[in-house]
Motif scaffolding. Structure first.
Motif, short mmCIF file in Angstrom:
data_model
loop_
_atom_site.label_atom_id
_atom_site.label_comp_id
_atom_site.label_asym_id
_atom_site.label_seq_id
_atom_site.Cartn_x
_atom_site.Cartn_y
_atom_site.Cartn_z
N ALA A 56 33.87 27.48 69.87
CA ALA A 56 33.53 26.09 70.17
C ALA A 56 33.62 25.88 71.67
O ALA A 56 34.41 26.53 72.35
CB ALA A 56 34.49 25.15 69.47
N VAL A 57 32.77 25.01 72.19
CA VAL A 57 32.85 24.65 73.61
C VAL A 57 32.89 23.12 73.71
O VAL A 57 32.58 22.43 72.74
CB VAL A 57 31.63 25.17 74.40
CG1 VAL A 57 31.60 26.68 74.38
CG2 VAL A 57 30.34 24.60 73.86
N ASN A 58 33.27 22.62 74.88
CA ASN A 58 33.19 21.18 75.12
C ASN A 58 31.81 20.87 75.66
O ASN A 58 31.44 21.38 76.70
CB ASN A 58 34.22 20.76 76.16
CG ASN A 58 35.62 21.02 75.69
OD1 ASN A 58 35.92 20.85 74.52
ND2 ASN A 58 36.48 21.44 76.59
N GLU A 62 31.11 19.71 79.28
CA GLU A 62 31.30 20.64 80.38
C GLU A 62 29.98 21.23 80.82
O GLU A 62 29.03 21.31 80.06
CB GLU A 62 32.19 21.78 79.92
CG GLU A 62 33.60 21.35 79.72
CD GLU A 62 34.50 21.92 80.76
OE1 GLU A 62 33.99 22.48 81.75
OE2 GLU A 62 35.71 21.80 80.60
N ASN A 63 29.97 21.73 82.04
CA ASN A 63 28.80 22.45 82.51
C ASN A 63 29.03 23.94 82.52
O ASN A 63 28.11 24.70 82.70
CB ASN A 63 28.46 22.00 83.93
CG ASN A 63 27.64 20.74 83.93
OD1 ASN A 63 27.06 20.38 82.91
ND2 ASN A 63 27.60 20.06 85.05
N ASP A 64 30.28 24.36 82.40
CA ASP A 64 30.59 25.77 82.60
C ASP A 64 31.05 26.40 81.30
O ASP A 64 32.14 26.11 80.82
CB ASP A 64 31.66 25.91 83.68
CG ASP A 64 31.68 27.32 84.22
OD1 ASP A 64 31.75 28.24 83.40
OD2 ASP A 64 31.61 27.49 85.45
N PHE A 65 30.20 27.24 80.72
CA PHE A 65 30.58 27.93 79.48
C PHE A 65 30.87 29.40 79.74
O PHE A 65 30.90 30.19 78.81
CB PHE A 65 29.46 27.78 78.45
CG PHE A 65 29.04 26.36 78.22
CD1 PHE A 65 29.96 25.43 77.80
CD2 PHE A 65 27.75 25.95 78.45
CE1 PHE A 65 29.60 24.11 77.60
CE2 PHE A 65 27.38 24.63 78.26
CZ PHE A 65 28.31 23.72 77.84
N THR A 66 31.03 29.77 81.01
CA THR A 66 31.13 31.20 81.33
C THR A 66 32.32 31.90 80.68
O THR A 66 32.20 33.07 80.33
CB THR A 66 31.15 31.42 82.85
OG1 THR A 66 32.14 30.57 83.42
CG2 THR A 66 29.80 31.12 83.45
N PRO A 67 33.49 31.25 80.49
CA PRO A 67 34.57 31.99 79.82
C PRO A 67 34.16 32.46 78.43
O PRO A 67 34.41 33.62 78.08
CB PRO A 67 35.71 30.97 79.75
CG PRO A 67 35.45 30.02 80.85
CD PRO A 67 33.96 29.94 80.96
N VAL A 68 33.51 31.58 77.67
CA VAL A 68 33.08 31.95 76.32
C VAL A 68 31.96 32.99 76.39
O VAL A 68 31.91 33.93 75.59
CB VAL A 68 32.62 30.69 75.56
CG1 VAL A 68 31.86 31.07 74.30
CG2 VAL A 68 33.82 29.83 75.22
N SER A 75 31.32 35.25 78.77
CA SER A 75 31.82 36.59 79.12
C SER A 75 32.49 37.24 77.92
O SER A 75 32.40 38.45 77.72
CB SER A 75 32.79 36.51 80.29
OG SER A 75 32.13 36.12 81.46
N ALA A 88 23.56 20.62 76.44
CA ALA A 88 24.52 21.69 76.66
C ALA A 88 23.91 23.03 76.23
O ALA A 88 24.19 24.06 76.84
CB ALA A 88 25.81 21.42 75.89
N LEU A 140 22.00 24.72 79.05
CA LEU A 140 22.91 25.37 79.99
C LEU A 140 23.50 26.63 79.40
O LEU A 140 23.68 27.63 80.09
CB LEU A 140 24.07 24.43 80.33
CG LEU A 140 23.84 23.43 81.43
CD1 LEU A 140 25.12 22.70 81.71
CD2 LEU A 140 23.37 24.15 82.68
N LYS A 176 21.03 29.37 79.65
CA LYS A 176 20.90 29.78 81.04
C LYS A 176 22.04 30.73 81.44
O LYS A 176 21.83 31.81 81.99
CB LYS A 176 20.92 28.55 81.94
CG LYS A 176 20.78 28.83 83.41
CD LYS A 176 20.74 27.52 84.17
CE LYS A 176 20.37 27.78 85.62
NZ LYS A 176 20.11 26.53 86.31
#
Lengths: 297, 415
Positions: free
Chosen positions: B243-245, B248-254, B256, B274, B277, B280
């Motif tokens: 799951a992500v928020n 947010e604009n940054d999903f890079t932790p998930v 990676s 979202a 993004l 992307k």
């Protein structure tokens, strides 16, 4: 493949944005003890100005456009910071801290809803796309865009550090942080120095706004809200009022969030940030590098 | 779809301040529904039954107002004002076209079909009033329904009056879950979408290791969970359920993390802004495998946000819209000839819904609502665009009608 190396880069990019914004929070707090909650929205305005410049220069080469957007948006938000200080905060310098705090929230609402009224509530997509190319560092894929963001942010922070430590204006800022009355008695133009502080803080937030806007590609009028809160957390974590603290806090928060999200799941990202805020406020209200009562900036 | 399903299911994190329009409306509709919907609904239902007297229910058995004078009166419920007005117009026009064609062929049971339109404004309260209006006009059946949040309370009114409704676009699981025998959904629900997505990934693309990402909104989580079941039923393995928020604009932790797990396919079940993004950052990080999105992300903005190059090849599961169904070509031409514009995303479903209802009345041999309900229930392999309709006991369709399209050169196209 080096997943931790990539997470490290992710953390450094997020941390750079937090640090740049946190500096503005810390500088303003250091000098007039104001929690400028409109700061996140200044970041948002920076992204929109950058969008405007990039749209107007859509024919220009990518790097020329990006450079112009970066400079123009940073300067424009710096001036916005000056204006906000002049209109909203200077008349209240003698009033209680609570009045200023509420005014800051008001400014935040005006900026958000002003942009919404002027440009609409829908998302805008930046007219440029960063190249996906990059290199492999120790097995981790890193894009040039990430490296450029980190380098730009660190460069701006080093410049700020040199300015505060080595110039006369920097000295005046530090003096006001210690004792504004005595500083004024020494013949230093206190208002002008406060205005300069707002200009620099907003400049940094605006540059972060452009960088983030171009990096993520999607902007809207609420984009500054969460980021503003996170940057506030970062500055509290580092010790609000302390510039090295703000930089440290920003990167530390980026690391905690990224590795927390990687370990526990993306939905926990915000939880990490705000649990840290609560812990720091409870256990060490002065933050990691903050000191009580003495020199702040 | 996103809105209809989201209307009452997507309880996003408490709205902080003013949000962008779509979400604000969703939130307001949700709030209005939660605060007023149920109470208002029961009050109205009671009123209809006791004081006003339901015209058609009461007179069941004799010729009703709705079918006298050589005409069959059918109600159309859709939003023709408010933010979803365009959708309502698309639906109404498609139904009108269907009726025109049916009447030209001699009508149903030798009578002509007459439509009466009621605007639900995509609002639960207005929808209840609209439903009561249709009932009091003496309609024998209702067709339409775009917003799930508005359709849900309206179905309660029709149920009280014993009038069948063919729901042509709204597809929340909550509508069949009420257990009203008069309500039939010609559009697939979350389960149907999950099934189609799993089939596409596991069977058609040969993906074994599937990653599912949602944003913790009720709609997206339900779709992700349903997809997990379907993927496992087909022998695939869900290697990540993240799951992500969505703020947010940054999903890079998930992202990676996904990269290190090497999925064969990744399916995003949340919304387009979202989602764009996410695609992307997914492509920039060079995560292996294909990526796709659910119908919450079925919006051209998805491609704009992701960037044309990044979006290329993304698959999208969506309800069948006429432009992607080869057999619907003639329908599109007739629609265009009559209205001078292309059919909307739910026009084909609404056209089919109206045809199905007419067919059921014909088979019932009567305009008595109870007989129409029985005939609808007995529908077997009724041909519609892109498939056939047979109903489950709960009023949902047996075969998934969801289709998969793929981004080609920045446009949605059939794979």
């Amino acid at each position: 493949m080096n997943v931790w190396g990539e997470q490290l880069m992710n953390a450094l990019v997020i941390g750079s944005f937090y640090s740049l914004i946190a500096l503005g929070y810390s500088m303003v707090y250091g000098i007039i003890q104001l929690l400028n909650f409109a700061h996140g929205d200044v970041y948002m305005v920076g992204a929109f100005v950058g969008y405007g410049v990039l749209s107007a220069m859509s024919g220009a080469p990518l790097f020329v456009g990006l450079g112009a957007a970066f400079l123009f948006a940073s300067l424009a938000t710096g001036l916005l910071g000056l204006g906000v200080e002049r209109i909203a905060y200077r008349p209240l310098l003698q009033s209680s801290r609570l009045v200023m705090l509420i005014t800051a929230i008001g400014v935040s609402l005006v900026l958000e809803n002003g942009v919404m009224l002027a440009l609409g509530p829908s998302f805008r997509v930046m007219p440029v796309e960063l190249p996906r190319s990059g290199l492999s560092l120790f097995g981790a894929d890193v894009t040039y865009a990430q490296l450029a963001i980190i380098a730009t942010s660190v460069g701006l922070m080093l410049l700020l550090d040199a300015f505060v430590r080595r110039t006369l204006y920097g000295k005046a800022m530090r003096a006001i942080a210690v004792n504004p009355t005595a500083t004024a008695l020494m013949g230093i133009p206190v208002h002008r120095v406060i205005a300069l502080t707002f200009f620099i803080g907003s400049f940094l937030a605006g540059s972060a706004g452009v960088l983030a806007g171009v990096y993520y590609g999607k902007i809207n009028f609420m984009m500054g809200f969460i980021v503003g809160l996170k940057a506030f957390t970062a500055s509290v974590l580092g010790g609000i009022g302390s510039l090295p603290g703000a930089m440290l806090g920003g990167y530390l928060l980026g690391f905690l969030e990224t590795f927390g999200a990687a370990a526990l799941g993306g939905e926990w990202k915000d939880v990490f940030a705000f649990v840290i805020l609560i812990l720091i406020l409870t256990l060490k209200p002065t933050g990691l590098l903050g000191r009580t009562g003495t020199e702040r900036v | 779809m996103k809105r209809r399903s989201a209307d009452f299911s997507s309880v996003h994190p408490a709205p902080r301040r003013l949000r962008p329009g779509r979400r604000t409306i969703t939130g307001l509709a949700l709030l209005a529904f939660v605060l007023l919907g149920s109470g208002f609904l029961s009050a109205c239902g009671g009123k209809t039954a006791s004081t006003d007297g339901p015209p058609s229910g009461q007179t069941a058995g004799e010729a009703t107002g709705g079918s006298s004078g050589g005409e069959i009166l059918i109600g159309v419920q859709s939003p023709t004002t408010g933010s979803e007005a365009k959708m309502g117009q698309d639906i109404n026009q498609a139904i009108e076209l269907a009726v025109e064609e049916l009447n030209a062929k001699g009508g149903v049971l030798g009578k002509t079909i007459k439509l009466t339109f009621a605007d639900d404004a995509c609002d639960p309260q207005t929808a209840t009033a609209a439903a009561n209006k249709l009932v009091s006009q003496g309609v024998v059946a209702v067709v339409g329904g775009y917003c799930s949040g508005a359709t849900l309370p309206a179905t309660g009114v029709y149920h009280q009056a014993g009038i069948p409704m063919v729901v042509t676009a709204a597809n929340s699981e909550k509508i069949p879950a009420q257990g009203y025998p008069e309500i039939f959904l010609v559009n697939g629900t979350t389960k149907h979408q999950a099934k189609r997505a799993a089939e596409y990934m596991v069977k058609e693309q040969g993906a074994k290791r599937i990653a599912l990402v949602h944003d913790n909104s009720a709609f997206a989580r339900d779709l992700a969970e349903a997809t997990k079941q379907e993927v496992e039923a087909l022998g695939g393995e869900v290697i990540a359920f993240e799951a992500v928020n969505s703020d947010e604009n940054d999903f890079t932790p998930v992202i990676s993390k996904l990269k290190s797990l090497k999925p064969d396919a990744t399916y995003w079940t949340a919304y387009y802004s979202a989602g764009g993004l996410f695609i992307k950052q997914f492509k920039t990080a060079k995560v292996p495998g294909i990526i796709g999105v659910g119908d919450g992300a079925n919006d051209k903005m998805l491609v704009a946000i992701a960037g044309k190059e990044n979006a290329e090849g993304t698959f999208i599961t969506m309800s069948p819209s006429a432009e992607f169904i080869p057999e619907a070509k003639a329908f599109i031409e007739r629609y265009y000839a009559k209205y001078g514009e292309e059919p909307g995303p739910y026009s084909a479903l609404s056209y089919d819904g109206m045809r199905l209802l007419a067919d059921a009345i014909e088979r019932a041999g009567s305009t008595e609502p109870a007989a129409i309900v029985r005939a609808l229930r007995e529908t077997k392999d009724f041909p519609v665009f892109g498939g056939t309709i047979t109903f489950n006991p709960d009023g949902t369709i047996q075969k998934s009608n969801f289709i998969v399209v793929v981004v080609k050169n920045g446009e949605f196209a059939l794979p």
